[in-house]
Design an enzyme around this catalytic site. Structure first.
Site, short mmCIF file in Angstrom:
data_model
loop_
_atom_site.label_atom_id
_atom_site.label_comp_id
_atom_site.label_asym_id
_atom_site.label_seq_id
_atom_site.Cartn_x
_atom_site.Cartn_y
_atom_site.Cartn_z
N HIS A 200 -5.27 -2.47 1.94
CA HIS A 200 -6.48 -2.88 2.67
C HIS A 200 -7.04 -1.74 3.51
O HIS A 200 -7.55 -1.96 4.61
CB HIS A 200 -6.19 -4.09 3.56
CG HIS A 200 -5.89 -5.35 2.80
ND1 HIS A 200 -6.86 -6.26 2.43
CD2 HIS A 200 -4.72 -5.83 2.32
CE1 HIS A 200 -6.30 -7.25 1.76
NE2 HIS A 200 -5.00 -7.02 1.67
N ASP A 262 0.66 -6.47 3.23
CA ASP A 262 0.35 -7.37 2.13
C ASP A 262 -0.52 -6.68 1.09
O ASP A 262 -1.21 -5.70 1.37
CB ASP A 262 -0.36 -8.62 2.64
CG ASP A 262 -1.73 -8.30 3.24
OD1 ASP A 262 -1.81 -7.33 4.02
OD2 ASP A 262 -2.71 -8.99 2.93
N GLU A 263 -0.51 -7.20 -0.14
CA GLU A 263 -1.43 -6.83 -1.20
C GLU A 263 -1.61 -5.30 -1.31
O GLU A 263 -2.72 -4.80 -1.43
CB GLU A 263 -2.79 -7.52 -0.98
CG GLU A 263 -2.68 -9.03 -1.02
CD GLU A 263 -4.00 -9.75 -0.83
OE1 GLU A 263 -4.22 -10.78 -1.49
OE2 GLU A 263 -4.81 -9.28 0.00
N PHE A 264 -0.49 -4.60 -1.29
CA PHE A 264 -0.53 -3.14 -1.34
C PHE A 264 -0.87 -2.64 -2.76
O PHE A 264 -1.85 -1.92 -2.97
CB PHE A 264 0.81 -2.59 -0.87
CG PHE A 264 0.99 -1.11 -1.02
CD1 PHE A 264 -0.02 -0.23 -0.69
CD2 PHE A 264 2.21 -0.60 -1.46
CE1 PHE A 264 0.15 1.15 -0.83
CE2 PHE A 264 2.39 0.76 -1.60
CZ PHE A 264 1.36 1.64 -1.29
#
Length: 435
Positions: A200, A262-264
């Site tokens: 992100h 998260d969501e790397f």
């Protein structure tokens, strides 16, 4: 004097003046009770010096252990053993009167230690006055933490003296943040700063493409991943540490710092990332541990999202110093809640099936409703129907209602305040166990 027991409901539209008597132990609460009442309802509270003239009495009772007791008869008596609990008891009564609900008598025990509102102000700018309005509603409904998600692919909305070129056009200055912290403290609400790495990060890496992770799309094509940090690059990690360092003093009165994680990347395709092809999972965990230990050394408890750890039932080197904000298990490879509990982590319920308010209903989400939260969700119910067993109850610290601004233009700030307030009412119905 109103006969509260004789009426099924009383609403604030019926009340021109509210008369309150405070025991001496609670005189210090007069200012903020009056302030909140005026801010939310535009009416003054009348504080009286004799109990017989009061509609509501705040009574000191030393044997209560961080609980409040409500007795509803000719007058309402709220008993508590300390000023903060007395204030929250008063706010509980006011919120019930606001929505026209009959005041229930009993002993009110907290079911959730951490009662959180999370705002994605990385994607969408929220002005200081709007944030203060949200804090006021939070105080009314009994919330005690506001998590501010400052960084996203689409924006970074907090002033930076180290990296001013990375800050979005609309942002909160550090002086505004100080003002917000002071107001939150006045209302007994704590700010949780939230800066999300190593994913992100489009906005934070836009000036530093050399620190972006690379992916091998084919044997002949290697491309940059604009949102992902090359966690194997020492200069890139040093940059992130310096970014966190800038804000540690600003938020020194906060207990928690959310560091993201998260969501790397697509972990199912980890071999396609050249720098992560060899023991990539351990490298990710090492990076997260580095950030966690950095903020821990400065007095914060670090928090992370759940989706990157213990995947496919494998072990993890993730430090035990972090707390887990468990939001989803939408992929079968993601670790179930029980693994984190078995490993001894504290968990916070960010159930995305019920507690995610996603602007524009992006990514398959639909707007939650107060009724659904009130009737179908409960604090032990995590994403994908997972529940906390009785033997792990002490590890369940709290729950959060999260506003994600995926499509920022879908709602105005005013829309969000109005709709979030309704959701707070449904969510707060789970805050107390009445005995």
């Amino acid at each position: 004097m109103r006969d509260w027991a004789a009426r099924n409901t009383v609403s604030l539209t019926d009340i021109n003046d509210l008369y309150i008597f405070l025991d001496e132990a609670f005189l210090g609460e007069k200012k903020r009770i009056a302030h909140i009442y005026m801010k939310l309802f535009g009416k003054q509270i009348c504080f009286v010096e004799k109990t017989e003239f009061a509609d509501i009495r705040l009574k000191f009772l030393s044997e209560l252990d961080d609980t409040f007791v409500i007795e509803s008869a000719e007058k309402i008596v709220i008993s508590a053993d300390n000023p903060l609990i007395a204030f929250r008891g008063m706010m509980y009564v006011v919120q019930q009167v606001k929505i026209g609900r009959k005041i229930q008598s009993g002993k009110f025990c907290e079911r959730l230690t951490d009662r959180i509102i999370m705002l994605d102000i990385g994607r969408k700018y929220f002005s200081l006055p709007t944030l203060c309005q949200i804090l006021e509603q939070m105080a009314l409904y009994g919330f005690n933490f506001l998590q501010l998600h400052f960084s996203e692919n689409e924006g970074f909305r907090i002033e930076s003296e180290k990296y001013p070129q990375l800050v979005s056009e609309n942002f909160l200055t550090k002086n505004e943040i100080k003002e917000l912290i002071a107001y939150a403290t006045f209302l007994s609400i704590e700010i949780i700063p939230d800066i999300d790495t190593p994913g992100h990060m489009d906005q934070l890496l836009k000036e530093y493409p050399e620190w972006q992770l690379t992916i091998e799309k084919s044997q002949m094509e290697i491309a940059k991943v604009p949102s992902a940090l090359d966690i194997t690059n020492e200069e890139a990690v040093a940059f992130v540490l310096s970014l966190y360092d800038e804000y540690l003093t600003l938020f020194e009165d906060s207990r928690y710092f959310h560091i993201g994680a998260d969501e790397f990347i697509d972990f199912n395709q980890i071999k396609q990332y050249p720098s992560l092809a060899d023991e990539g999972i351990k490298k990710v965990e090492s990076y997260v541990n580095t950030i966690a230990n950095f903020v821990k050394a400065r007095g914060f408890t670090p928090r992370v999202w759940n989706d990157a750890f213990f995947r496919k039932g494998k072990t993890s080197t993730l430090t035990k110093e972090v707390e887990i904000t468990y939001w989803t298990k939408w992929q079968k490879e993601m670790a179930p809640l029980q693994i984190f509990l078995d490993e001894g982590y504290s968990v916070i319920n960010f159930n995305d099936n019920y507690l995610y308010y996603v602007l524009g209903e992006n990514a398959g989400y639909t707007y939650p409703t107060a009724a659904k939260i009130k009737q179908q969700w409960h604090p032990n119910l995590f994403s994908s129907g997972q529940q906390v067993p009785l033997e792990n109850q002490t590890q369940m610290k709290g729950a959060a209602l999260a506003v994600w601004c995926d499509k920022p233009a879908a709602k105005t700030e005013k829309d969000i305040v109005v709709e979030l307030t309704k959701l707070m009412e449904g969510f707060s119905s789970h805050f107390h166990e009445i005995k």
